[in-house]
Design an enzyme around this catalytic site. Structure first.
Site, short mmCIF file in Angstrom:
data_model
loop_
_atom_site.label_atom_id
_atom_site.label_comp_id
_atom_site.label_asym_id
_atom_site.label_seq_id
_atom_site.Cartn_x
_atom_site.Cartn_y
_atom_site.Cartn_z
N HIS A 1 52.52 50.83 65.68
CA HIS A 1 51.70 49.64 65.44
C HIS A 1 50.38 49.73 66.19
CE1 HIS A 1 55.42 47.11 64.11
NE2 HIS A 1 54.88 47.78 63.13
N SER B 1 51.91 51.89 72.11
CA SER B 1 51.36 52.46 70.88
C SER B 1 49.84 52.61 70.92
CB SER B 1 51.76 51.58 69.69
OG SER B 1 51.46 50.22 69.96
N SER C 1 51.56 44.80 67.54
CA SER C 1 52.35 45.62 68.47
C SER C 1 53.18 44.70 69.37
CB SER C 1 51.42 46.49 69.32
OG SER C 1 52.12 46.97 70.45
N SER C 2 54.47 44.73 69.15
CA SER C 2 55.36 43.83 69.91
C SER C 2 55.30 44.14 71.40
CB SER C 2 56.79 44.00 69.38
OG SER C 2 57.68 43.25 70.15
N ASN C 3 55.37 45.43 71.76
CA ASN C 3 55.42 45.71 73.20
C ASN C 3 54.10 45.37 73.89
OD1 ASN C 3 53.97 48.28 74.23
ND2 ASN C 3 54.77 48.90 72.24
N HIS D 1 59.74 52.90 64.13
CA HIS D 1 60.57 51.69 64.28
C HIS D 1 61.90 51.79 63.57
CE1 HIS D 1 56.30 50.45 64.72
NE2 HIS D 1 56.80 50.01 65.84
N CYS E 1 63.78 49.70 76.34
CA CYS E 1 63.57 51.12 76.62
C CYS E 1 62.82 51.32 77.93
CB CYS E 1 62.85 51.78 75.45
SG CYS E 1 61.09 51.79 75.63
N GLU F 1 61.64 47.07 63.40
CA GLU F 1 62.80 47.61 64.12
C GLU F 1 64.02 46.71 63.92
OE1 GLU F 1 62.27 48.46 68.36
OE2 GLU F 1 64.42 48.09 68.60
S1 SF4 Z 1 58.52 51.88 73.22
FE1 SF4 Z 1 58.38 54.06 72.72
S2 SF4 Z 1 60.11 55.05 73.73
FE2 SF4 Z 1 60.51 52.84 73.68
S3 SF4 Z 1 61.74 52.53 71.84
FE3 SF4 Z 1 59.60 52.17 71.26
S4 SF4 Z 1 58.86 54.15 70.53
FE4 SF4 Z 1 60.76 54.53 71.66
#
Ligand code: SF4
Length: 565
Positions: A299, A524, A480-482, A332, A452, A384
């Site tokens: 993303h 990402s 981008s979720s993270n 994802h 993760c 995901e």
């Molecule tokens: S953040 Fe990166 S390492 Fe963690 S699950 Fe997503 S793609 Fe995989």
């Protein structure tokens, strides 16, 4: 946690740190140079509009507008006086001739670089050195007999972005200062050399900045065959745009000043994202273009645009992929139904699902196979989550908060398990986990924490910088979720935080008074975006960059056999 002792400096006045001459200059007012009377009037009105809206700025803080006269020779002569004036930042505003094909009258060009004829001597040389660039040989730029000047304005993306948010059409580009009137052939040559706009004054005036923040904003008055005084003054829409740019310029000046950038470490690409990008790159190398990719590979708009340019075609669903073509599944993950459809269509599949996401899928299948109701903690609609739900549609249920936990009706309250989307904020997931434990004391969790390593590390790192920052910027795309979780983590740590795809998303109002900026990037987001942001901030004054490292990462995932050779 280690504080990287190696600091680096960025920006026009990179030789100065906070608290030195750079800080003193920041308290001095903005000086705006405009060549012609009509331009000066438009700019003065725009700055007055801005001062009125702000409740009035007077005295030493008020910006001053200086009419410098038409043409390179006059500009060069005024430049030698200007560099002795007491100002903190310099702006050059006026009209100009549009060279780039996408420009129309009234559009604004914010110079990322000014090139062309300028004053010879130490000042011009210093500006060229700051820029780290040498002006290319361009037609029409050698007419004054003076030296050649190249000045970069690293804050141009910030200013252009703010102008666009103010409703103006604005872009960055190279502004070339010419020493004589240029005809159609020369203009076409300048455009082919990559110049967006031509004027007759900016280069010598910009060099007078002498290491202070410089902005050049030119409104397109014509896109015709000749650069003439008549067309420069005649563009009503250009003058209107100059006036409208006044308040934005005031915000740019207020954002100028020395600052510290505190980099969170680790930040940017994780092992799963690096692997997914490498899979597409190798598929393109080995199979040739086009290679289809179902959904965004990761993303991030920059990553997707780059791969698109290299021949990847991104699709939402497999029915957009021709029979027998090569298709990559994104990091994802996908549901078994998508895999089955690809097999039925005889598509040549390369699976870029992150191994950590694949692990969650495997756990969902295992729990469902043992008769458990699986509560998947995550966000509705995320790819995901859709892939994991698809592993056992009757047995896996999405829970987004503790209210959803209260709605769970398992057949057997002793057979409830939970899994988590990999990119959740750790503290956000823990609330739902607590609710699950309260409702179902025998609830089973994943073998190891599903959030993760990369998500956990980046959240810990941003928390460490947020504590000492006036503002936190998170590089990452809106989907981008993270990256979004990093914003929330920084906010929970007490700092105002914003998600930005690049420097032009930074609102200048956020920067005024922000002496220390925490900077990180989602898993990402490419490292180059962080560098672009630092460079842009460096255009507002000296920037001291240091890194706060909470942990180091060395994990790498192996590539799938289809692209390993
Ligand atoms: S953040 Fe990166 S390492 Fe963690 S699950 Fe997503 S793609 Fe995989």
């Amino acid at each position: 946690m280690t504080e990287n002792p190696e600091t680096r400096r960025a920006g026009h006045a990179a030789q100065e740190g906070p608290g030195t001459a750079g800080e003193r200059e920041a308290h001095r007012p903005l000086l705006v140079c405009t060549p012609l009377r009509a331009e000066a009037q438009a700019v003065r009105r725009g700055l007055r509009d801005s001062a009125k809206a702000a409740g009035g700025v007077s005295g030493a803080d008020a910006p001053s507008v200086l009419r410098t006269g038409y043409g390179a020779a006059r500009a060069a002569s005024r430049a030698s006086e200007i560099r002795h004036l007491p100002f903190g930042m310099l702006a050059i505003m006026g009209t100009g001739a549009g060279l780039a094909a996408d420009l129309r009258p009234g559009d604004l060009v914010v110079a990322a670089e000014i090139t062309g004829a300028g004053p010879a001597g130490p000042q011009g040389t210093a500006a060229a050195d700051d820029a780290g660039a040498v002006a290319p040989e361009l037609p029409g730029t050698a007419g004054t007999g003076a030296g050649r000047t190249a000045v970069r304005c690293p804050s141009a993306p910030l200013l252009a972005g703010e102008l666009r948010r103010a409703g103006l059409r604005a872009r960055t580009g190279t502004v070339v200062t010419v020493g004589h009137l240029v005809g159609r052939a020369e203009r076409e040559k300048l455009a082919r050399a990559g110049c967006a706009l031509a004027d007759m004054e900016s280069a010598p005036l910009a060099a007078a900045g002498g290491g202070r923040p410089v902005a050049v904003v030119r409104a397109v008055s014509d896109t015709g065959a000749l650069l003439r005084p008549g067309t420069l003054t005649g563009g009503v829409s250009a003058l209107r745009s100059l006036r409208a740019a006044g308040p934005v310029l005031s915000r740019w000046a207020a954002a100028c000043g020395p600052r510290r950038v505190l980099l969170a470490g680790p930040r940017s690409f994780c092992a799963g994202v690096e692997r997914a990008i490498e899979i597409v790159e190798r598929a393109l190398e080995q199979r040739g273009s086009p290679v289809y990719v179902r959904k965004q590979i990761v993303h991030n708009t920059h990553v997707v645009a780059d791969l698109e340019q290299r021949g990847a075609i991104f699709v939402d669903e497999l029915d957009e992929v021709p029979d027998g073509a090569s298709v990559v599944f994104s990091a994802h993950g996908v549901s078994p139904a998508v895999r089955a459809e690809a097999a039925r269509r005889e598509l040549s599949v390369v699976d870029a699902t992150c191994p950590l996401v694949a692990k969650v899928h495997a756990e969902a299948r295992r729990f469902a196979g043992e008769g458990y109701l699986v509560a998947l903690i995550g966000h509705e609609g995320h790819e995901e989550v859709e892939g994991t739900l698809g592993e056992a549609p009757g047995s896996v249920v999405l829970v987004q908060d503790s209210d959803d936990v209260a709605k769970l009706r398992p057949r057997d309250t002793g057979k409830v398990a939970y899994l988590m989307q990999t990119t959740l904020a750790a503290d956000e997931a823990s609330e739902v986990v607590d609710a699950l434990h309260e409702a179902f004391p025998d609830v089973r969790g994943p073998g190891s924490d599903d959030i993760c390593y990369a998500t956990t590390n980046r959240q810990r790192a941003v928390r460490a910088v947020a504590a000492d920052s006036d503002l936190v910027l998170v590089a990452g795309s809106a989907n981008s979720s993270n990256s979004r979780r990093l914003v929330e983590t920084a906010e929970r740590a007490g700092a105002p935080a914003h998600l930005i795809d690049g420097p032009d998303d930074i609102e200048l109002g956020w920067l005024a008074g922000a002496g220390t900026i925490g900077l990180t990037a989602g898993a990402s987001a490419p490292p180059s975006v962080v560098e672009d942001i630092i460079a842009a901030l460096g255009g507002l004054g000296p920037v001291e960059v240091s890194e706060r490292v909470t942990t180091t990462e060395s994990l790498r995932f192996s590539l799938p056999k289809e692209v390993r050779q």
